[in-house]
Design an enzyme around this catalytic site. Structure first.
Site, PDB file in Angstrom:
ATOM      1  N   TYR A  17      49.571  34.799  49.780  1.00 57.59           N
ATOM      2  CA  TYR A  17      48.523  35.642  50.360  1.00 57.59           C
ATOM      3  C   TYR A  17      48.942  36.230  51.706  1.00 57.59           C
ATOM      4  O   TYR A  17      48.478  37.325  52.070  1.00 57.59           O
ATOM      5  CB  TYR A  17      47.204  34.865  50.447  1.00 57.59           C
ATOM      6  CG  TYR A  17      46.662  34.578  49.066  1.00 57.59           C
ATOM      7  CD1 TYR A  17      46.090  35.599  48.309  1.00 57.59           C
ATOM      8  CD2 TYR A  17      46.784  33.318  48.495  1.00 57.59           C
ATOM      9  CE1 TYR A  17      45.631  35.354  47.020  1.00 57.59           C
ATOM     10  CE2 TYR A  17      46.318  33.076  47.202  1.00 57.59           C
ATOM     11  CZ  TYR A  17      45.756  34.098  46.471  1.00 57.59           C
ATOM     12  OH  TYR A  17      45.315  33.870  45.188  1.00 57.59           O
ATOM     13  N   ARG A  44      50.580  39.413  50.628  1.00 51.73           N
ATOM     14  CA  ARG A  44      49.591  40.420  50.224  1.00 51.73           C
ATOM     15  C   ARG A  44      48.880  40.997  51.452  1.00 51.73           C
ATOM     16  O   ARG A  44      48.617  42.191  51.532  1.00 51.73           O
ATOM     17  CB  ARG A  44      48.543  39.790  49.304  1.00 51.73           C
ATOM     18  CG  ARG A  44      49.047  39.002  48.124  1.00 51.73           C
ATOM     19  CD  ARG A  44      49.581  39.848  46.981  1.00 51.73           C
ATOM     20  NE  ARG A  44      50.913  40.353  47.183  1.00 51.73           N
ATOM     21  CZ  ARG A  44      52.026  39.600  47.127  1.00 51.73           C
ATOM     22  NH1 ARG A  44      51.955  38.301  46.935  1.00 51.73           N
ATOM     23  NH2 ARG A  44      53.209  40.150  47.288  1.00 51.73           N
ATOM     24  N   GLN A  89      35.808  43.773  43.342  1.00 50.94           N
ATOM     25  CA  GLN A  89      36.604  42.614  42.948  1.00 50.94           C
ATOM     26  C   GLN A  89      37.884  42.529  43.774  1.00 50.94           C
ATOM     27  O   GLN A  89      38.594  41.532  43.716  1.00 50.94           O
ATOM     28  CB  GLN A  89      36.963  42.704  41.465  1.00 50.94           C
ATOM     29  CG  GLN A  89      35.771  42.656  40.529  1.00 50.94           C
ATOM     30  CD  GLN A  89      36.184  42.908  39.095  1.00 50.94           C
ATOM     31  OE1 GLN A  89      36.370  44.044  38.677  1.00 50.94           O
ATOM     32  NE2 GLN A  89      36.332  41.844  38.324  1.00 50.94           N
ATOM     33  N   ASP A 146      41.451  43.578  49.144  1.00 51.03           N
ATOM     34  CA  ASP A 146      41.958  44.430  50.219  1.00 51.03           C
ATOM     35  C   ASP A 146      40.788  44.962  51.048  1.00 51.03           C
ATOM     36  O   ASP A 146      39.621  44.735  50.727  1.00 51.03           O
ATOM     37  CB  ASP A 146      42.797  45.581  49.646  1.00 51.03           C
ATOM     38  CG  ASP A 146      42.001  46.493  48.714  1.00 51.03           C
ATOM     39  OD1 ASP A 146      41.034  47.122  49.190  1.00 51.03           O
ATOM     40  OD2 ASP A 146      42.331  46.585  47.515  1.00 51.03           O
ATOM     41  N   HIS A 197      35.164  38.527  45.444  1.00 49.93           N
ATOM     42  CA  HIS A 197      36.297  37.624  45.259  1.00 49.93           C
ATOM     43  C   HIS A 197      37.000  37.277  46.561  1.00 49.93           C
ATOM     44  O   HIS A 197      38.121  36.754  46.545  1.00 49.93           O
ATOM     45  CB  HIS A 197      37.298  38.238  44.272  1.00 49.93           C
ATOM     46  CG  HIS A 197      36.796  38.269  42.871  1.00 49.93           C
ATOM     47  ND1 HIS A 197      37.328  39.093  41.896  1.00 49.93           N
ATOM     48  CD2 HIS A 197      35.792  37.594  42.263  1.00 49.93           C
ATOM     49  CE1 HIS A 197      36.673  38.907  40.754  1.00 49.93           C
ATOM     50  NE2 HIS A 197      35.737  38.003  40.952  1.00 49.93           N
ATOM     51  N   GLY A 244      37.730  51.440  37.644  1.00 48.75           N
ATOM     52  CA  GLY A 244      39.047  50.822  37.700  1.00 48.75           C
ATOM     53  C   GLY A 244      39.077  49.336  37.429  1.00 48.75           C
ATOM     54  O   GLY A 244      39.852  48.611  38.051  1.00 48.75           O
ATOM     55  N   THR A 245      38.264  48.876  36.495  1.00 49.84           N
ATOM     56  CA  THR A 245      38.248  47.448  36.175  1.00 49.84           C
ATOM     57  C   THR A 245      38.729  47.208  34.749  1.00 49.84           C
ATOM     58  O   THR A 245      38.609  48.074  33.883  1.00 49.84           O
ATOM     59  CB  THR A 245      36.838  46.846  36.334  1.00 49.84           C
ATOM     60  OG1 THR A 245      35.984  47.374  35.321  1.00 49.84           O
ATOM     61  CG2 THR A 245      36.261  47.165  37.696  1.00 49.84           C
ATOM     62  N   ASN A 304      37.692  54.995  34.360  1.00 51.53           N
ATOM     63  CA  ASN A 304      38.887  54.163  34.225  1.00 51.53           C
ATOM     64  C   ASN A 304      40.038  54.990  33.678  1.00 51.53           C
ATOM     65  O   ASN A 304      39.828  56.060  33.085  1.00 51.53           O
ATOM     66  CB  ASN A 304      38.601  52.993  33.275  1.00 51.53           C
ATOM     67  CG  ASN A 304      39.327  51.722  33.682  1.00 51.53           C
ATOM     68  OD1 ASN A 304      40.189  51.734  34.553  1.00 51.53           O
ATOM     69  ND2 ASN A 304      38.992  50.618  33.035  1.00 51.53           N
ATOM     70  N   LEU A 305      41.254  54.501  33.865  1.00 49.33           N
ATOM     71  CA  LEU A 305      42.414  55.185  33.294  1.00 49.33           C
ATOM     72  C   LEU A 305      42.410  55.112  31.774  1.00 49.33           C
ATOM     73  O   LEU A 305      42.866  56.029  31.089  1.00 49.33           O
ATOM     74  CB  LEU A 305      43.707  54.558  33.831  1.00 49.33           C
ATOM     75  CG  LEU A 305      44.196  55.031  35.203  1.00 49.33           C
ATOM     76  CD1 LEU A 305      45.425  54.229  35.618  1.00 49.33           C
ATOM     77  CD2 LEU A 305      44.506  56.524  35.189  1.00 49.33           C
TER      78      LEU A 305
END
Length: 232
Positions: free
Chosen positions: A56, A59, A91, A94, A109, A175-176, A201-202
């Site tokens: 972490y 990150r 979620q 960042d 989270h 984006g999930t 979403n993609l």
């Protein structure tokens, strides 16, 4: 969308990927080269605290190299201008939503730039490396850990999220993967109370079939389009 007043927006790794943050779990099932069981469980923290803290720390350091993208900025603009209720539930761990200017926000989270005392439960902002044995300034014990919700732990502010979902007129997922619960079940709660449901979403998520509408494409394109539609 003239009848929309209360909105809940769930964001996942896809919204930050365009800023250069790799999604934690790759196609091989590894998180940045590590098994989930080795870096994101309470057992891992007990077994190898040095590895978990270092993971972490890396990150957290990466955050200095990235910046919010058009999707984060559009949601911050919606937050600033939307007259009804709005809750952005992320979620992601960042801080790109905050840096874009979002205020009505819950990190379900946890957050990379926060340290949590495993003893007294006090959390505090943290931007540097967090070595094992760091001391809590609340209780004085050397029990600070990354303020991340590990697998098997309860996500933050679930009651507030549930209440917002039950008042929602519109639920949007951005984006999930639709594979991680309890977030993956938010769309079902929203549908149960009669809210409109929209996925950006993609590609279709694991729970796409629950949504009334799915729009496929990059978050940096689809989210600003949606915000313009809502604020028109």
């Amino acid at each position: 969308m003239d009848d929309i007043r209360n909105i809940v927006i769930l964001t996942g790794a896809g919204i930050s990927a365009e800023s250069g943050l790799a999604t934690f779990r790759g196609p091989d099932g590894l998180w940045e080269g590590h098994r989930v069981e080795d870096v994101c469980t309470p057992e891992a923290l007990v077994r190898d605290a040095a590895l978990v803290h270092r993971f972490y720390d890396e990150r957290r350091a990466k955050l200095a190299e990235v910046r919010p993208n058009a999707a984060h900025e559009a949601l911050a603009a919606l937050d600033a201008q939307w007259p009804g209720e709005l809750l952005i539930v992320t979620q992601n761990v960042d801080d790109l939503h905050e840096r874009a200017g979002a205020k009505r926000l819950i990190h379900m989270h946890g957050e990379l730039r926060s340290a949590l005392c495993a003893g007294c439960g006090k959390a505090k902002p943290w931007t540097e490396a967090l070595p094992p044995g760091s001391v809590c300034d609340g209780c004085g014990r050397a029990l600070l850990r990354p303020d991340i919700v590990f697998f098997g732990e309860m996500p933050y502010e679930m009651e507030a999220i549930d209440q917002a979902l039950r008042r929602a007129d519109l639920f949007v997922s951005v984006g999930t993967s639709g594979a991680v619960y309890p977030a993956a079940g938010f769309v079902q709660t929203a549908r149960h109370v009669g809210a409109r449901t929209l996925e950006l979403n993609l590609e279709p998520s694991a729970g796409s079939f629950y949504f009334e509408e799915s729009r496929m494409g990059a978050a940096s394109v689809l989210v600003p389009e949606l915000v313009r539609e809502l604020l028109a």
